[in-house]
Write a protein that holds these residues in place. Sequence first.
Motif, mmCIF file in Angstrom:
data_model
loop_
_atom_site.group_PDB
_atom_site.id
_atom_site.type_symbol
_atom_site.label_atom_id
_atom_site.label_comp_id
_atom_site.label_asym_id
_atom_site.label_seq_id
_atom_site.Cartn_x
_atom_site.Cartn_y
_atom_site.Cartn_z
ATOM 1 N N LEU A 151 -25.801 22.403 8.464
ATOM 2 C CA LEU A 151 -26.569 23.473 9.171
ATOM 3 C C LEU A 151 -27.464 24.325 8.002
ATOM 4 O O LEU A 151 -28.586 24.678 8.317
ATOM 5 N N ALA A 152 -26.789 24.359 6.821
ATOM 6 C CA ALA A 152 -27.102 25.466 5.910
ATOM 7 C C ALA A 152 -28.521 24.478 5.235
ATOM 8 O O ALA A 152 -29.567 25.177 4.962
ATOM 9 N N TYR A 153 -28.284 23.119 4.958
ATOM 10 C CA TYR A 153 -29.350 22.733 4.487
ATOM 11 C C TYR A 153 -30.553 22.264 5.383
ATOM 12 O O TYR A 153 -31.753 22.213 4.858
ATOM 13 N N ALA A 154 -30.177 22.330 6.514
ATOM 14 C CA ALA A 154 -31.238 22.144 7.514
ATOM 15 C C ALA A 154 -32.193 23.262 7.712
ATOM 16 O O ALA A 154 -33.392 23.350 7.851
ATOM 17 N N LYS A 212 -29.915 15.296 1.373
ATOM 18 C CA LYS A 212 -28.509 16.173 1.383
ATOM 19 C C LYS A 212 -28.225 16.731 2.783
ATOM 20 O O LYS A 212 -26.939 16.506 3.060
ATOM 21 N N ALA A 213 -29.054 16.914 3.643
ATOM 22 C CA ALA A 213 -28.605 17.358 4.910
ATOM 23 C C ALA A 213 -28.433 16.214 5.831
ATOM 24 O O ALA A 213 -27.077 16.295 6.312
ATOM 25 N N LEU A 214 -28.902 15.001 5.578
ATOM 26 C CA LEU A 214 -28.343 13.763 6.343
ATOM 27 C C LEU A 214 -27.074 13.367 5.733
ATOM 28 O O LEU A 214 -26.287 12.799 6.607
ATOM 29 N N ALA A 263 -21.257 12.635 6.564
ATOM 30 C CA ALA A 263 -19.920 12.885 6.068
ATOM 31 C C ALA A 263 -19.348 13.771 7.185
ATOM 32 O O ALA A 263 -18.074 13.388 7.418
ATOM 33 N N SER A 264 -20.058 14.612 7.844
ATOM 34 C CA SER A 264 -18.951 15.226 9.078
ATOM 35 C C SER A 264 -18.760 14.045 10.036
ATOM 36 O O SER A 264 -17.853 14.228 10.704
ATOM 37 N N TYR A 278 -23.240 6.387 2.326
ATOM 38 C CA TYR A 278 -23.559 5.905 1.120
ATOM 39 C C TYR A 278 -24.972 5.756 0.879
ATOM 40 O O TYR A 278 -25.472 6.126 -0.066
ATOM 41 N N ILE A 279 -25.630 5.426 2.078
ATOM 42 C CA ILE A 279 -27.242 5.188 1.831
ATOM 43 C C ILE A 279 -27.756 6.589 1.526
ATOM 44 O O ILE A 279 -28.720 6.840 0.471
ATOM 45 N N PHE A 280 -27.560 7.611 2.258
ATOM 46 C CA PHE A 280 -28.245 9.070 2.115
ATOM 47 C C PHE A 280 -27.557 9.543 0.987
ATOM 48 O O PHE A 280 -28.299 10.213 0.172
ATOM 49 N N GLY A 281 -26.434 9.273 0.422
ATOM 50 C CA GLY A 281 -25.720 9.752 -0.877
ATOM 51 C C GLY A 281 -26.660 9.140 -2.125
ATOM 52 O O GLY A 281 -26.734 10.002 -2.882
ATOM 53 N N PHE A 282 -26.927 8.015 -1.826
ATOM 54 C CA PHE A 282 -27.585 7.392 -3.054
ATOM 55 C C PHE A 282 -29.072 7.790 -3.058
ATOM 56 O O PHE A 282 -29.622 8.134 -4.087
#
Length: 425
Positions: free
Chosen positions: A167-170, A201-203, A208-209, A229-233
């Motif tokens: 929510l913070a990043y969104a 980062k938001a995704l 993760a949640s 993993y995809i969005f982390g990369f």
Amino acid sequence: MTSTKFGSCEIKDVHIVEDSRPLILFEQFGFAPNGHVDISTKQVTWKSKHQNAKLNISSMGFFLVRDESYPHILNESSYTDGFCVLSSMHVKIVFRFNNLAPDSTFNTSVSIEEPDEYNLVFGNCQTEFQVSMKVHTEMYNIDDEGRPDFLPAGQTSLPRLYFSFFLAYAVKLAIWSFICLKRRLTVHKIHLIMAALLLFKALKMICASEDKMYIRKTGTPHGWDVAFYIFGFLKGVTLFTVIILIGTGWSFLKPYLQEREKGVLMFVIPLQVLENIASVVISETGPVKKAWFTWNEMFLLIDVLCCCIILFPIFWSIGSLKEASRTDGKAAKNLEKLTLFKQFYIVVIAYLYFTRVVVSAIGANINYRYHWVSVAAAEGASLVFYLFIFYNFQPVEKNPYLAVDDHVAEDATVHQSLEIEDPLD
């Protein structure tokens, strides 16, 4: 830049093939009161290269052990002849192979009477024998409603924690998009890359949640780990790119990249690909695999290399600004930019140190029931770091970072071959 340690699930199926290691770590889990470990084995076989070797079948089996018990076991082994870890007073036996059924299978469920963080380990006290087997494990606690909770104690609040950061990043992404639209005349390409960074980062946080939520309920992530993993990369590559581009002054101080700066980007991005592969292998296979520790060391090495490499462009920009402030007659303006670049350098160093050293120290020294604290510290530091970058590099006309100064660009080109002084002088 922060790394979140993920296990694929807390229900695991592992195939051991001709392994002679004396200790095979399967999983570490934090148990609450009334925790459980369920293990089933099948197709258990063993063989030895020595024809005359005789197997004592009770010398193989599974046990639980606390981290703090390892020094006691090592000390115990030093004064006990023919020591076998399965006979140690510091381990809790789950079952030995002499309890195997005639068809080489075994199923057992163990209740944890003393809640703590335990390691599930397979012990082989006759390493001349190689063991093969298929193992199914389930480790869980019982929640207040009597249902299995497959997240370790100390991680049960992570789904809500990650969602809060999502929510913070969104919100930050919405604000950044509004600022860019409102000030479109002062928006540079770097601001669009920064928007992509917030999106990834938001995704990553929402994935993760969801990942942790499904593991908590079912023991498996239901594919959310793949999205994580995809969005982390993508987040990792974009963050390193943003730091490098800001560090070089691209789009702010000069509208181009020099060859050495392009080289840094071309070197860091493949490293990020390797780091992502190592992260996936570490998370998905777990320590039970022989190569796990090698991949873990590779991950740490690549992470350190990336953190060091991204500092060089900042050194170069600080050096160029120092030279420009002495020669081009615009000392006050360049010194202001120099001060801000030094601040950026210090903040990057502080962020790297906190997320790599301080967070690890927190995780190593707090009780396992408060594992979420180290995660909150790491993600909180990332959020503060992002706020610093986005505040100081927002598209504002009079922001000392943002005016492209042709004279400074020319001077940086002239002085690119000069020796760069200590950036913290």
